[in-house]
Design a protein around this motif. Structure first.
Motif, PDB file in Angstrom:
ATOM      1  N   LYS A   1       0.785  -1.067   0.111  1.00 58.62           N
ATOM      2  CA  LYS A   1       0.002  -0.069   0.067  1.00 58.62           C
ATOM      3  C   LYS A   1       0.977   1.355   0.006  1.00 58.62           C
ATOM      4  O   LYS A   1       2.046   1.180  -0.762  1.00 58.62           O
ATOM      5  CB  LYS A   1      -1.136  -0.089   1.257  1.00 58.62           C
ATOM      6  CG  LYS A   1      -1.868  -1.622   1.213  1.00 58.62           C
ATOM      7  CD  LYS A   1      -3.106  -1.281   2.138  1.00 58.62           C
ATOM      8  CE  LYS A   1      -3.761  -2.844   1.948  1.00 58.62           C
ATOM      9  NZ  LYS A   1      -4.722  -3.056   2.901  1.00 58.62           N
ATOM     10  N   MET A   2       0.554   2.411   0.711  1.00 56.26           N
ATOM     11  CA  MET A   2       1.112   3.580   0.573  1.00 56.26           C
ATOM     12  C   MET A   2       2.080   3.646   1.712  1.00 56.26           C
ATOM     13  O   MET A   2       2.084   4.441   2.507  1.00 56.26           O
ATOM     14  CB  MET A   2       0.462   4.963   0.610  1.00 56.26           C
ATOM     15  CG  MET A   2       0.998   6.072   0.027  1.00 56.26           C
ATOM     16  SD  MET A   2       0.043   7.507  -0.363  1.00 56.26           S
ATOM     17  CE  MET A   2      -0.222   8.127   1.408  1.00 56.26           C
ATOM     18  N   ASN A   3       3.176   2.581   1.937  1.00 56.30           N
ATOM     19  CA  ASN A   3       3.844   2.458   2.923  1.00 56.30           C
ATOM     20  C   ASN A   3       5.366   2.389   2.632  1.00 56.30           C
ATOM     21  O   ASN A   3       5.480   1.614   1.467  1.00 56.30           O
ATOM     22  CB  ASN A   3       3.554   1.359   3.933  1.00 56.30           C
ATOM     23  CG  ASN A   3       2.286   1.495   4.641  1.00 56.30           C
ATOM     24  OD1 ASN A   3       2.167   2.373   5.462  1.00 56.30           O
ATOM     25  ND2 ASN A   3       1.342   0.760   4.451  1.00 56.30           N
TER      26      ASN A   3
ATOM     27  N   PRO B   1       4.929   0.255  -3.910  1.00 62.37           N
ATOM     28  CA  PRO B   1       4.654   1.680  -4.732  1.00 62.37           C
ATOM     29  C   PRO B   1       5.349   1.692  -6.055  1.00 62.37           C
ATOM     30  O   PRO B   1       6.504   0.996  -5.994  1.00 62.37           O
ATOM     31  CB  PRO B   1       4.942   2.711  -3.470  1.00 62.37           C
ATOM     32  CG  PRO B   1       4.970   2.144  -2.131  1.00 62.37           C
ATOM     33  CD  PRO B   1       5.204   0.562  -2.647  1.00 62.37           C
TER      34      PRO B   1
END
Ligand SMILES: O=C(CO)COP(=O)(O)O
Length: 254
Positions: free
Chosen positions: A11-13, A45
């Motif tokens: 995810k956005m990590n 990402p």
């Protein structure tokens, strides 16, 4: 024998350096684990993808994917990333239709059908996500919701194209909540999905389709989930951010 896959969705990590460090750890820990028909995939990402592909060279059971791709081939879509760009980095997979994309970015089944076509045209394997919300399950409409997602999102494909897909069942109520579907609940839906595929494309295609479970999957519950006859692995969110947890889930198959 269909492929077993444990895929991480970061995810956005993780910033760039954190992502490379975690991926290096994961490679060292899973390189001797993912064997035979099994594969470990990390969907990072966009900015990490090229470097992760370089790090994964030589490890045939470790692959890299994106978490989204645009439906158009190219053009004036500021800030977007095309399937062709992703493919050119050496990535093999792309997650499409994640519930967070459906919920926060308004992605509809019709849009996802287009994204699937474009991804396949560019030789990326979509990991196509479907799943019901808590409200839909409580209203007892979950089978209808899932069938509609299949029909409108991917059942327009011909059998050859369909065979390139991986499907992920992710009940929205189980994502990031710590509430996992029971193995019986997950198996019931996976069996339903496989039956729908068989009705549309025939039993052989259905038997060859990898169907992953996603939603609070962790090293403790993975074994029971993956032991179900129609669950062929997992799409892992939170636990893919820890090398030990992700590796332990990969090892569940051994
Ligand atoms: O959304 C998921 C994977 O795509 C699941 O996330 P969690 O494993 O954090 O519940």
């Amino acid at each position: 024998m269909r492929k077993k896959i444990v895929a991480g969705n970061w995810k956005m990590n993780l910033d760039y350096n954190e992502g490379l460090a975690l991926f290096s750890e994961i490679i060292n820990m899973v390189k001797d684990e993912a064997t035979g028909t099994q594969e470990a995939v990390i969907c990072s990402p966009f900015i990490h993808i090229h470097s992760l592909v370089q790090l994964s060279k030589g490890y045939s059971k470790i692959a890299v994917g994106a978490q989204n791709a645009h439906q158009e081939e190219k053009g004036a879509y500021t800030g977007e990333i095309s399937a062709k760009m992703i493919k050119s980095t050496g990535a093999a997979y792309v997650i499409l239709g994640h519930s967070e994309r459906r919920q926060y970015f308004g992605e509809t089944n019709a849009l996802l059908a287009k994204k699937t076509d474009t991804a396949l045209k560019n030789d990326l394997r979509p990991i196509f996500c479907i799943g019901e919300t808590l409200q839909e399950r409580e209203a007892n409409t979950h089978f209808d919701v899932i069938k509609t997602q299949l029909v409108e999102g991917i059942f327009h494909l011909d059998a050859d194209a369909f065979a390139k897909l991986v499907i992920a069942y992710e009940p929205v109520w189980a994502i990031g909540t710590g509430v996992t579907a029971t193995s019986a609940q997950a198996q019931e839906i996976h069996e339903f999905i496989r039956k729908e595929i068989a009705a549309k494309y025939g039993q052989e295609v259905a038997d060859a389709t990898t169907i992953l479970y996603g939603g609070s999957c962790n090293p403790t519950n993975a074994a029971e989930l993956f032991a179900q006859p129609d669950i062929d692995g997992g799409l892992i969110g939170g636990a893919s951010l820890k090398s030990r947890d992700f590796t332990d889930i990969v090892k569940t198959f051994n």
